[in-house]
Design a protein around this motif. Structure first.
Motif, PDB file in Angstrom:
ATOM      1  N   ALA A 296     -15.744 -56.196  43.081  1.00 17.81           N
ATOM      2  CA  ALA A 296     -16.207 -55.292  44.135  1.00 17.81           C
ATOM      3  C   ALA A 296     -16.285 -56.006  45.478  1.00 17.81           C
ATOM      4  O   ALA A 296     -15.925 -55.435  46.518  1.00 17.81           O
ATOM      5  CB  ALA A 296     -17.574 -54.717  43.754  1.00 17.81           C
ATOM      6  N   ILE A 297     -16.745 -57.225  45.477  1.00 17.89           N
ATOM      7  CA  ILE A 297     -16.825 -57.991  46.725  1.00 17.89           C
ATOM      8  C   ILE A 297     -15.441 -58.144  47.341  1.00 17.89           C
ATOM      9  O   ILE A 297     -15.261 -58.024  48.563  1.00 17.89           O
ATOM     10  CB  ILE A 297     -17.476 -59.362  46.457  1.00 17.89           C
ATOM     11  CG1 ILE A 297     -18.963 -59.183  46.116  1.00 17.89           C
ATOM     12  CG2 ILE A 297     -17.318 -60.291  47.667  1.00 17.89           C
ATOM     13  CD1 ILE A 297     -19.645 -60.470  45.696  1.00 17.89           C
ATOM     14  N   GLN A 298     -14.445 -58.377  46.492  1.00 19.84           N
ATOM     15  CA  GLN A 298     -13.090 -58.584  46.998  1.00 19.84           C
ATOM     16  C   GLN A 298     -12.463 -57.272  47.461  1.00 19.84           C
ATOM     17  O   GLN A 298     -11.844 -57.211  48.534  1.00 19.84           O
ATOM     18  CB  GLN A 298     -12.230 -59.226  45.901  1.00 19.84           C
ATOM     19  CG  GLN A 298     -10.839 -59.629  46.368  1.00 19.84           C
ATOM     20  CD  GLN A 298     -10.146 -60.534  45.372  1.00 19.84           C
ATOM     21  OE1 GLN A 298     -10.789 -61.092  44.488  1.00 19.84           O
ATOM     22  NE2 GLN A 298      -8.843 -60.696  45.509  1.00 19.84           N
ATOM     23  N   GLU A 299     -12.633 -56.208  46.672  1.00 16.02           N
ATOM     24  CA  GLU A 299     -11.976 -54.936  47.007  1.00 16.02           C
ATOM     25  C   GLU A 299     -12.694 -54.194  48.126  1.00 16.02           C
ATOM     26  O   GLU A 299     -12.049 -53.579  48.984  1.00 16.02           O
ATOM     27  CB  GLU A 299     -11.930 -54.056  45.747  1.00 16.02           C
ATOM     28  CG  GLU A 299     -11.019 -54.598  44.652  1.00 16.02           C
ATOM     29  CD  GLU A 299     -11.032 -53.722  43.417  1.00 16.02           C
ATOM     30  OE1 GLU A 299     -11.875 -52.793  43.368  1.00 16.02           O
ATOM     31  OE2 GLU A 299     -10.187 -53.940  42.523  1.00 16.02           O
ATOM     32  N   GLN A 300     -14.018 -54.220  48.150  1.00 15.95           N
ATOM     33  CA  GLN A 300     -14.779 -53.405  49.098  1.00 15.95           C
ATOM     34  C   GLN A 300     -15.140 -54.136  50.387  1.00 15.95           C
ATOM     35  O   GLN A 300     -15.330 -53.507  51.424  1.00 15.95           O
ATOM     36  CB  GLN A 300     -16.056 -52.888  48.416  1.00 15.95           C
ATOM     37  CG  GLN A 300     -15.779 -52.040  47.196  1.00 15.95           C
ATOM     38  CD  GLN A 300     -17.044 -51.699  46.414  1.00 15.95           C
ATOM     39  OE1 GLN A 300     -18.140 -51.630  46.985  1.00 15.95           O
ATOM     40  NE2 GLN A 300     -16.895 -51.469  45.110  1.00 15.95           N
ATOM     41  N   LEU A 301     -15.245 -55.463  50.334  1.00 15.13           N
ATOM     42  CA  LEU A 301     -15.652 -56.226  51.524  1.00 15.13           C
ATOM     43  C   LEU A 301     -14.548 -57.117  52.082  1.00 15.13           C
ATOM     44  O   LEU A 301     -14.684 -57.633  53.202  1.00 15.13           O
ATOM     45  CB  LEU A 301     -16.874 -57.097  51.189  1.00 15.13           C
ATOM     46  CG  LEU A 301     -18.113 -56.386  50.648  1.00 15.13           C
ATOM     47  CD1 LEU A 301     -19.252 -57.393  50.465  1.00 15.13           C
ATOM     48  CD2 LEU A 301     -18.548 -55.256  51.577  1.00 15.13           C
ATOM     49  N   GLY A 302     -13.474 -57.311  51.315  1.00 10.70           N
ATOM     50  CA  GLY A 302     -12.439 -58.230  51.780  1.00 10.70           C
ATOM     51  C   GLY A 302     -12.897 -59.671  51.739  1.00 10.70           C
ATOM     52  O   GLY A 302     -12.396 -60.516  52.501  1.00 10.70           O
ATOM     53  N   LEU A 303     -13.823 -59.970  50.835  1.00  9.53           N
ATOM     54  CA  LEU A 303     -14.342 -61.328  50.666  1.00  9.53           C
ATOM     55  C   LEU A 303     -14.111 -61.771  49.229  1.00  9.53           C
ATOM     56  O   LEU A 303     -13.724 -60.980  48.365  1.00  9.53           O
ATOM     57  CB  LEU A 303     -15.837 -61.390  51.009  1.00  9.53           C
ATOM     58  CG  LEU A 303     -16.240 -60.867  52.383  1.00  9.53           C
ATOM     59  CD1 LEU A 303     -17.762 -60.902  52.524  1.00  9.53           C
ATOM     60  CD2 LEU A 303     -15.580 -61.676  53.491  1.00  9.53           C
ATOM     61  N   ARG A 304     -14.379 -63.036  48.962  1.00 15.33           N
ATOM     62  CA  ARG A 304     -14.166 -63.561  47.622  1.00 15.33           C
ATOM     63  C   ARG A 304     -15.176 -64.662  47.340  1.00 15.33           C
ATOM     64  O   ARG A 304     -15.541 -65.429  48.241  1.00 15.33           O
ATOM     65  CB  ARG A 304     -12.738 -64.103  47.492  1.00 15.33           C
ATOM     66  CG  ARG A 304     -12.360 -64.524  46.066  1.00 15.33           C
ATOM     67  CD  ARG A 304     -10.890 -64.906  45.956  1.00 15.33           C
ATOM     68  NE  ARG A 304     -10.606 -66.168  46.632  1.00 15.33           N
ATOM     69  CZ  ARG A 304      -9.962 -66.290  47.777  1.00 15.33           C
ATOM     70  NH1 ARG A 304      -9.547 -65.190  48.419  1.00 15.33           N
ATOM     71  NH2 ARG A 304      -9.732 -67.465  48.320  1.00 15.33           N
ATOM     72  N   LEU A 305     -15.639 -64.732  46.086  1.00 14.44           N
ATOM     73  CA  LEU A 305     -16.520 -65.803  45.647  1.00 14.44           C
ATOM     74  C   LEU A 305     -15.711 -66.824  44.867  1.00 14.44           C
ATOM     75  O   LEU A 305     -15.136 -66.502  43.816  1.00 14.44           O
ATOM     76  CB  LEU A 305     -17.666 -65.264  44.777  1.00 14.44           C
ATOM     77  CG  LEU A 305     -18.734 -64.442  45.499  1.00 14.44           C
ATOM     78  CD1 LEU A 305     -19.711 -63.839  44.490  1.00 14.44           C
ATOM     79  CD2 LEU A 305     -19.485 -65.299  46.514  1.00 14.44           C
ATOM     80  N   GLU A 306     -15.630 -68.048  45.404  1.00 11.25           N
ATOM     81  CA  GLU A 306     -14.866 -69.109  44.761  1.00 11.25           C
ATOM     82  C   GLU A 306     -15.804 -70.130  44.142  1.00 11.25           C
ATOM     83  O   GLU A 306     -16.770 -70.561  44.789  1.00 11.25           O
ATOM     84  CB  GLU A 306     -13.960 -69.822  45.777  1.00 11.25           C
ATOM     85  CG  GLU A 306     -12.811 -68.984  46.292  1.00 11.25           C
ATOM     86  CD  GLU A 306     -11.904 -69.801  47.211  1.00 11.25           C
ATOM     87  OE1 GLU A 306     -12.279 -70.949  47.540  1.00 11.25           O
ATOM     88  OE2 GLU A 306     -10.844 -69.295  47.600  1.00 11.25           O
ATOM     89  N   ALA A 307     -15.512 -70.519  42.911  1.00 10.73           N
ATOM     90  CA  ALA A 307     -16.315 -71.546  42.238  1.00 10.73           C
ATOM     91  C   ALA A 307     -15.921 -72.914  42.770  1.00 10.73           C
ATOM     92  O   ALA A 307     -14.747 -73.290  42.761  1.00 10.73           O
ATOM     93  CB  ALA A 307     -16.098 -71.466  40.732  1.00 10.73           C
ATOM     94  N   LYS A 308     -16.897 -73.645  43.267  1.00  9.07           N
ATOM     95  CA  LYS A 308     -16.668 -74.988  43.803  1.00  9.07           C
ATOM     96  C   LYS A 308     -17.828 -75.889  43.396  1.00  9.07           C
ATOM     97  O   LYS A 308     -18.732 -75.479  42.673  1.00  9.07           O
ATOM     98  CB  LYS A 308     -16.566 -74.960  45.331  1.00  9.07           C
ATOM     99  CG  LYS A 308     -15.358 -74.240  45.888  1.00  9.07           C
ATOM    100  CD  LYS A 308     -15.334 -74.374  47.407  1.00  9.07           C
ATOM    101  CE  LYS A 308     -14.102 -73.711  48.000  1.00  9.07           C
ATOM    102  NZ  LYS A 308     -14.051 -73.872  49.483  1.00  9.07           N
ATOM    103  N   LYS A 309     -17.776 -77.104  43.869  1.00 10.37           N
ATOM    104  CA  LYS A 309     -18.906 -78.015  43.746  1.00 10.37           C
ATOM    105  C   LYS A 309     -19.342 -78.453  45.133  1.00 10.37           C
ATOM    106  O   LYS A 309     -18.521 -78.618  46.034  1.00 10.37           O
ATOM    107  CB  LYS A 309     -18.550 -79.242  42.897  1.00 10.37           C
ATOM    108  CG  LYS A 309     -18.521 -78.961  41.411  1.00 10.37           C
ATOM    109  CD  LYS A 309     -18.498 -80.241  40.600  1.00 10.37           C
ATOM    110  CE  LYS A 309     -18.638 -79.951  39.108  1.00 10.37           C
ATOM    111  NZ  LYS A 309     -18.683 -81.205  38.316  1.00 10.37           N
TER     112      LYS A 309
END
Length: 546
Positions: free
Chosen positions: A516-529
């Motif tokens: 939903a974040i990617q489709e509705q906001l044009g954002l993405r949550l990436e797993a990092k350290k």
């Protein structure tokens, strides 16, 4: 970084105030202005937060009373309560390369400044060791050196007066005696000590132009103060002025601020004042009182702030702690009207996370029982003030009450559980909030709008108005219970609508939160350290039941 920035602007503001005061006292004695500039220098070594901490240490901290209160069930049923989430504070993100670069640059400047002065100190130290004693009749030993330096006082705790060889033949006795009177004035005023203190300030804050400017003001006022003293002692102004000019003609200026000479500051202005028979006005009693009041306020105000903060509403007046019923299956975490806290069947670990605004991964160490042993805790105030229903408060009111209850809970943990900890940085998994290739799809908040920033969140939706990306990241952190870091580089405020299917729900009409974040906001949550601020438990004990 924020604390350093706060200290710098506070010290700068104080120096500006001192500059205004010295301007008002320009016709008064130079000694008064010198002390003002000394205070401005010392302010750089005394952060407001340090003095406030001192005030907190001096304050009296009453312990929460341990008394019997109503059973938990009765307290819960008679209070208007609201289950609140466990918010998390924003934490450090990634390796801060900018901080590393700034630290390296600061270290290089510190070493260069200190190294230059150390080299000059060794030069004067060698001259002192090789100098010959010519007199002990003065207040300090008088030595003669082969260096072509101006007459000057060298040393801080055991100063000596260094005279260049042959100066007795170069200067008439009347001029030499006036010059010596000037140098002995530096000794009585301990100018080398105060100059050394500001050298420390200059070395530490070498990047701040103001500390170099203050150094010039300190040198100017100390030389004027000694000039005034020489004239007051009855030496002829013309002999004294000619002596200073002859020293300038024949000898080099002292290479160290903490080795007081006679040729420093604005030489032309000094000679003009000496020859004009200038007489500085002594401070009146009223001006002395005003001056002392300003300096005392600058020193005492932070301490008083610390005392007030330490004695503020940081502890519950009444605390009840009991182990939870082993058969209890429900858990509740409530704020009650009046600023109280009601906890049912909650492990101590979760109480610590709430008190310090932590996520699960940000609390390390401690015995196993803090996660396995649950407690029922009531904390309340005796004043009986009803601050209203938490649910009907405005956002600022709610935030202020949460902050106060967090502080009281911290005091409860320290007092009843013996909680002690330290903070450190650790590399942990994080979620980076970034933009997609197509760019953000959120609506930019209209500038100048009248609506206040607000966020409403349910298990399956988020509605927000006029919030920055940092606030969205913080909100997602609370929901995912992971550290979400804003790396979108988007500035400004946004209006956000987000809907998703909660984990484990059967509703298939909506996507997952990440989708939903990617489709509705044009954002993405990436797993990092990244580097995250972690609270490490050093000590905690089971409380006595009451």
């Amino acid at each position: 970084m924020i604390e350093i920035a706060n200290h710098l602007w506070q010290s700068t503001l104080f120096a500006i105030l001192v500059a205004a005061l010295t301007r008002l006292l320009r016709s008064s004695q130079a000694q008064a202005r010198h002390w003002l500039w000394t205070a401005a220098s010392l302010k750089f070594l005394l952060p407001f937060s340090l003095l406030a901490s001192l005030g907190g240490a001096l304050a009296w901290h009453p312990s929460a009373s341990v008394t019997q209160v109503r059973p938990v069930a009765a307290a819960v049923s008679q209070a208007s309560e609201l289950l609140i989430p466990l918010p998390a504070a924003p934490m450090a993100t990634g390796t801060n390369w900018l901080s590393a670069v700034l630290l390296a640059a600061w270290s290089m400047g510190l070493l260069w400044t200190a190294g230059t002065w150390a080299k000059n100190w060794r030069q004067l130290g060698r001259a002192r060791r090789e100098a010959s004693l010519i007199s002990t009749a003065a207040a300090v030993p008088v030595l003669e050196t082969a260096l072509l330096l101006e007459p000057g006082v060298f040393g801080i705790w055991r100063p000596v007066l260094l005279l260049p060889r042959g100066i007795v033949r170069q200067l008439p006795d009347c001029q030499l005696q006036a010059i010596l009177a000037h140098e002995l004035c530096h000794v009585r005023r301990r100018d080398n000590l105060w100059a050394a203190v500001h050298m420390v300030v200059t070395a530490v804050f070498w990047f701040h132009p103001l500390v170099w400017w203050i150094a010039g003001r300190l040198e100017e006022e100390r030389e004027l103060a000694c000039d005034e003293e020489v004239i007051r002692q009855g030496y002829a102004p013309v002999d004294y002025a000619e002596g200073i000019l002859n020293v300038c003609a024949f000898y080099l200026q002292s290479p160290l601020p903490c080795a007081s000479g006679v040729t420093g500051a604005d030489l032309k202005g000094r000679v003009r004042r000496i020859m004009s028979d200038y007489s500085a006005r002594r401070l009146t009693l009223g001006r002395k009182a005003i001056l002392a009041g300003v300096l005392a306020t600058a020193a005492v105000l932070p301490i008083l702030v610390g005392v007030v903060q330490a004695q503020g509403p940081l502890a519950f007046d009444v605390v009840s702690i009991r182990p939870s019923n082993p058969g209890e299956i429900n858990a509740r975490f409530h704020i009650v009207p009046g600023g109280g806290l009601n906890v049912v069947n909650i492990p101590v670990r979760q109480l610590i996370e709430f008190a310090y605004g932590l996520r699960e991964s940000q609390l390390a160490g401690g015995p196993a029982w803090i996660s396995r042993s649950n407690y029922d805790i009531i904390g309340r105030l005796d004043n009986g003030t009803d601050t209203g229903d938490f649910r009907t408060m405005s956002d600022p009111q709610r935030h202020n009450m949460e902050l106060q209850i967090r502080q009281r809970t911290q005091a409860l943990l320290m007092d009843r559980f013996g909680f002690r900890f330290h903070r450190e940085q650790r590399e942990l998994p994080i979620l980076a909030l970034v933009t997609t290739k197509g760019g953000p799809k959120m609506k930019v908040a209209e500038p100048g709008g009248t609506s206040l920033p607000n966020i409403r969140m349910s298990p399956s939706s988020l509605t927000a108005q006029r919030i920055p990306m940092s606030q969205l990241a913080e909100t997602l952190s609370r929901h995912t219970r992971k550290t979400v870091v804003d790396q979108t580089h988007l500035s400004g405020d946004f209006d956000i609508e987000l809907q998703w299917t909660p984990d484990g729900a059967a509703d298939g009409d909506r996507p997952s939160l990440f989708t939903a974040i990617q489709e509705q906001l044009g954002l993405r949550l990436e797993a990092k350290k990244g580097m995250v601020d972690v609270v490490v438990i050093e000590k905690i004990e089971k409380p006595a039941e009451n």
